[in-house]
Motif scaffolding. Structure first.
Motif, PDB file in Angstrom:
ATOM      1  N   LEU A 101       2.666  21.162 -16.196  1.00 45.66           N
ATOM      2  CA  LEU A 101       3.613  20.436 -17.036  1.00 45.66           C
ATOM      3  C   LEU A 101       3.205  18.979 -17.233  1.00 45.66           C
ATOM      4  N   THR A 102       2.089  18.585 -16.652  1.00 49.74           N
ATOM      5  CA  THR A 102       1.672  17.190 -16.717  1.00 49.74           C
ATOM      6  C   THR A 102       0.379  16.950 -17.493  1.00 49.74           C
ATOM      7  N   THR A 103      -0.503  17.934 -17.542  1.00 53.88           N
ATOM      8  CA  THR A 103      -1.796  17.714 -18.186  1.00 53.88           C
ATOM      9  C   THR A 103      -1.654  17.567 -19.702  1.00 53.88           C
ATOM     10  N   LYS A 104      -2.576  16.811 -20.300  1.00 52.70           N
ATOM     11  CA  LYS A 104      -2.643  16.677 -21.753  1.00 52.70           C
ATOM     12  C   LYS A 104      -3.691  17.612 -22.365  1.00 52.70           C
ATOM     13  N   ILE A 105      -4.400  18.338 -21.519  1.00 52.76           N
ATOM     14  CA  ILE A 105      -5.388  19.300 -22.005  1.00 52.76           C
ATOM     15  C   ILE A 105      -4.655  20.465 -22.675  1.00 52.76           C
ATOM     16  N   PRO A 106      -5.066  20.901 -23.858  1.00 52.54           N
ATOM     17  CA  PRO A 106      -4.436  22.076 -24.488  1.00 52.54           C
ATOM     18  C   PRO A 106      -4.548  23.299 -23.561  1.00 52.54           C
ATOM     19  N   GLN A 107      -3.437  23.989 -23.380  1.00 50.69           N
ATOM     20  CA  GLN A 107      -3.405  25.121 -22.457  1.00 50.69           C
ATOM     21  C   GLN A 107      -3.144  26.434 -23.176  1.00 50.69           C
ATOM     22  N   LEU A 108      -3.871  27.468 -22.752  1.00 49.91           N
ATOM     23  CA  LEU A 108      -3.622  28.847 -23.168  1.00 49.91           C
ATOM     24  C   LEU A 108      -3.037  29.574 -21.964  1.00 49.91           C
ATOM     25  N   LEU A 109      -1.834  30.047 -22.106  1.00 54.69           N
ATOM     26  CA  LEU A 109      -1.111  30.696 -21.012  1.00 54.69           C
ATOM     27  C   LEU A 109      -1.087  32.205 -21.216  1.00 54.69           C
ATOM     28  N   VAL A 110      -1.466  32.963 -20.186  1.00 57.43           N
ATOM     29  CA  VAL A 110      -1.370  34.423 -20.232  1.00 57.43           C
ATOM     30  C   VAL A 110      -0.102  34.843 -19.494  1.00 57.43           C
ATOM     31  N   VAL A 111       0.766  35.556 -20.184  1.00 59.62           N
ATOM     32  CA  VAL A 111       2.004  36.091 -19.598  1.00 59.62           C
ATOM     33  C   VAL A 111       1.913  37.608 -19.680  1.00 59.62           C
ATOM     34  N   HIS A 112       1.729  38.270 -18.550  1.00 59.28           N
ATOM     35  CA  HIS A 112       1.565  39.720 -18.560  1.00 59.28           C
ATOM     36  C   HIS A 112       2.882  40.443 -18.837  1.00 59.28           C
ATOM     37  N   ASP A 113       3.967  39.925 -18.294  1.00 56.78           N
ATOM     38  CA  ASP A 113       5.270  40.567 -18.525  1.00 56.78           C
ATOM     39  C   ASP A 113       6.369  39.613 -18.095  1.00 56.78           C
ATOM     40  N   LEU A 114       7.605  40.027 -18.380  1.00 58.03           N
ATOM     41  CA  LEU A 114       8.791  39.290 -17.935  1.00 58.03           C
ATOM     42  C   LEU A 114       9.590  40.174 -16.981  1.00 58.03           C
ATOM     43  N   ALA A 115       8.932  40.717 -15.997  1.00 55.30           N
ATOM     44  CA  ALA A 115       9.590  41.635 -15.062  1.00 55.30           C
ATOM     45  C   ALA A 115      10.793  40.986 -14.383  1.00 55.30           C
ATOM     46  N   PHE A 116      10.714  39.686 -14.146  1.00 57.99           N
ATOM     47  CA  PHE A 116      11.822  39.016 -13.448  1.00 57.99           C
ATOM     48  C   PHE A 116      13.101  39.032 -14.279  1.00 57.99           C
ATOM     49  N   LYS A 117      12.986  39.183 -15.587  1.00 57.80           N
ATOM     50  CA  LYS A 117      14.161  39.260 -16.449  1.00 57.80           C
ATOM     51  C   LYS A 117      14.827  40.630 -16.359  1.00 57.80           C
ATOM     52  N   HIS A 118      14.037  41.656 -16.154  1.00 58.16           N
ATOM     53  CA  HIS A 118      14.538  43.026 -16.197  1.00 58.16           C
ATOM     54  C   HIS A 118      14.895  43.584 -14.826  1.00 58.16           C
ATOM     55  N   HIS A 119      14.162  43.186 -13.806  1.00 59.59           N
ATOM     56  CA  HIS A 119      14.389  43.710 -12.450  1.00 59.59           C
ATOM     57  C   HIS A 119      14.335  42.569 -11.437  1.00 59.59           C
ATOM     58  N   PRO A 120      15.296  41.662 -11.482  1.00 60.38           N
ATOM     59  CA  PRO A 120      15.274  40.508 -10.571  1.00 60.38           C
ATOM     60  C   PRO A 120      15.336  40.879  -9.101  1.00 60.38           C
ATOM     61  N   SER A 121      15.920  42.039  -8.791  1.00 63.69           N
ATOM     62  CA  SER A 121      16.023  42.436  -7.377  1.00 63.69           C
ATOM     63  C   SER A 121      14.669  42.768  -6.779  1.00 63.69           C
ATOM     64  N   PHE A 122      13.674  42.979  -7.620  1.00 67.20           N
ATOM     65  CA  PHE A 122      12.342  43.314  -7.131  1.00 67.20           C
ATOM     66  C   PHE A 122      11.483  42.071  -6.862  1.00 67.20           C
ATOM     67  N   ILE A 123      12.053  40.875  -7.083  1.00 70.27           N
ATOM     68  CA  ILE A 123      11.307  39.623  -6.945  1.00 70.27           C
ATOM     69  C   ILE A 123      11.847  38.851  -5.757  1.00 70.27           C
ATOM     70  N   PRO A 124      10.981  38.328  -4.869  1.00 64.80           N
ATOM     71  CA  PRO A 124      11.474  37.462  -3.786  1.00 64.80           C
ATOM     72  C   PRO A 124      12.305  36.310  -4.361  1.00 64.80           C
TER      73      PRO A 124
END
Length: 376
Positions: A101-124
């Motif tokens: 959240l601090t760098t000024k370098i252009p970033q490409l972010l890979v997001v494989h899934d949003l599992a935490f949105k669908h099954h929050p009980s499976f996430i610590p």
């Protein structure tokens, strides 16, 4: 393109799974195809030299190891930006869902899934808080997003509409070593791992999201219906919340027919996959589901869940079942066991379908995303 920086935290020889394989397969191709570009590989701990696949890679170890929320913030927002100042990369690739959240370098972010949105009980819980709070901030901060299926792209757009326009899809694939085996080799594998019997194969960490408990219940029903000597091989490490699964397995009626292999390397898994009667992949949620393509490429029929990205990835080349419907799963296991014509049709359909996914295409698409970002 002069310089690309890569967050290489998950390139770890001892536990190479989905995230790490995706990065390794794509970047070993990009490094070879673009010798004019310098690639900065940023590790958070000592690395294996096997990942340094070209002379145009500059490996950097940037401690401390990022293992929990506070260390994530310090590593991503302080240590990495400081180290990269002298390199001034054109793009910083963040392949694991977290960004700086601090760098000024252009970033490409890979997001494989949003599992935490669908099954929050499976996430610590501490990870769940981190995902919930920071994921929208990461998605807003970065200039480009890559995900691994159309399902995940639509999921990101639904939950974070502002991210839709900057999201593209670059599929996973299976390694070339996943391929059919001749009859004699398959028999040898069955003898080695399943006492000479046919076996269903489950691949994935022992973790609630992978749904091993429901598979065991379905396997019990299948055994009741068929009275066969079919085995069930489980290839996967103990991941999270596995105690309940292991306790139930200790008293499981068909425990003698279940073989726990723990985590196995690709070299071990590939012949096991090719000799399996079928892959059973009943996961509650996947952003892609690589074992489905690995099985198809190996000439092994597939039964998988009808949720998440799996219908997209499996196409019409697999049998589908609801992950929470153990009888439906057992029925599909029975069908593939009793109907040899159907099984052979699935094998041939899977071989053709798996050709749609290959790492060369994925590497080319990923490089296009990097180039487009660098031009912005």
């Amino acid at each position: 393109m002069k310089c690309v920086a890569l967050n290489a935290r998950f390139l770890r020889a001892d536990v190479m799974e989905g995230y790490g394989n995706y990065v390794h397969e794509i970047f070993k191709r990009l490094v070879l195809q673009h010798p004019e570009t310098s690639f900065i590989f940023i590790f958070d701990r000592p690395y294996d030299e096997a990942f340094i696949t070209g002379s145009n890679i500059v490996p950097l170890v940037v401690p401390p190891s990022a293992k929990h929320a506070l260390s994530f913030k310090y590593w991503y927002d302080v240590k990495v930006p400081l180290v990269l100042r002298k390199f001034a990369p054109d793009v910083l690739v963040q392949p694991y869902g977290f960004a700086s959240l601090t760098t000024k370098i252009p970033q490409l972010l890979v997001v494989h899934d949003l599992a935490f949105k669908h099954h929050p009980s499976f996430i610590p819980k501490h990870h769940l808080y981190y995902y919930r709070y920071f994921t929208p901030r990461f998605l807003k901060k970065v200039q480009s997003i890559v995900t691994v299926s159309d399902f995940s792209k639509e999921d990101i757009a639904q939950h974070y509409p502002f991210a839709a326009a900057k999201t593209t899809v670059v599929y996973n694939a299976a390694k070339s070593g996943f391929q059919p085996l001749p009859f004699e080799a398959r028999q040898a594998i069955k003898t080695q791992y399943a006492n000479g019997c046919e076996y269903f194969l489950f691949v994935g960490g022992i973790h609630p999201r992978k749904n091993l408990l429901n598979l065991l219940k379905a396997f019990t029903i299948f055994k009741k219906w068929q009275k066969s000597n079919m085995k069930l091989l489980v290839a996967g490490r103990l991941a999270w919340q596995y105690n309940d699964i292991m306790e139930k397995l200790d008293s499981y009626k068909h425990r003698d027919d279940v073989v726990l292999l723990d985590y196995v390397s690709d070299a071990v898994l590939q012949p096991i996959m090719a000799a399996a009667y079928a892959l059973i992949y009943p996961s509650f949620f996947e952003g892609f589901g690589v074992p489905v393509i690995e099985a198809m490429q190996s000439g092994t029929p597939v039964i998988c869940s009808n949720t998440g990205s799996l219908p997209e990835i499996a196409g019409h080349a697999a049998l589908l079942a609801a992950p929470d419907d153990v009888e439906e799963l057992a029925q599909q296991m029975q069908l593939i066991y009793k109907d040899e014509i159907k099984r052979n049709q699935l094998i041939e359909a899977g071989k053709q379908h798996s050709k749609k996914f290959n790492w060369d295409d994925s590497a080319n698409r990923f490089w296009q995303a990097i180039q487009q970002l660098a031009k912005k």
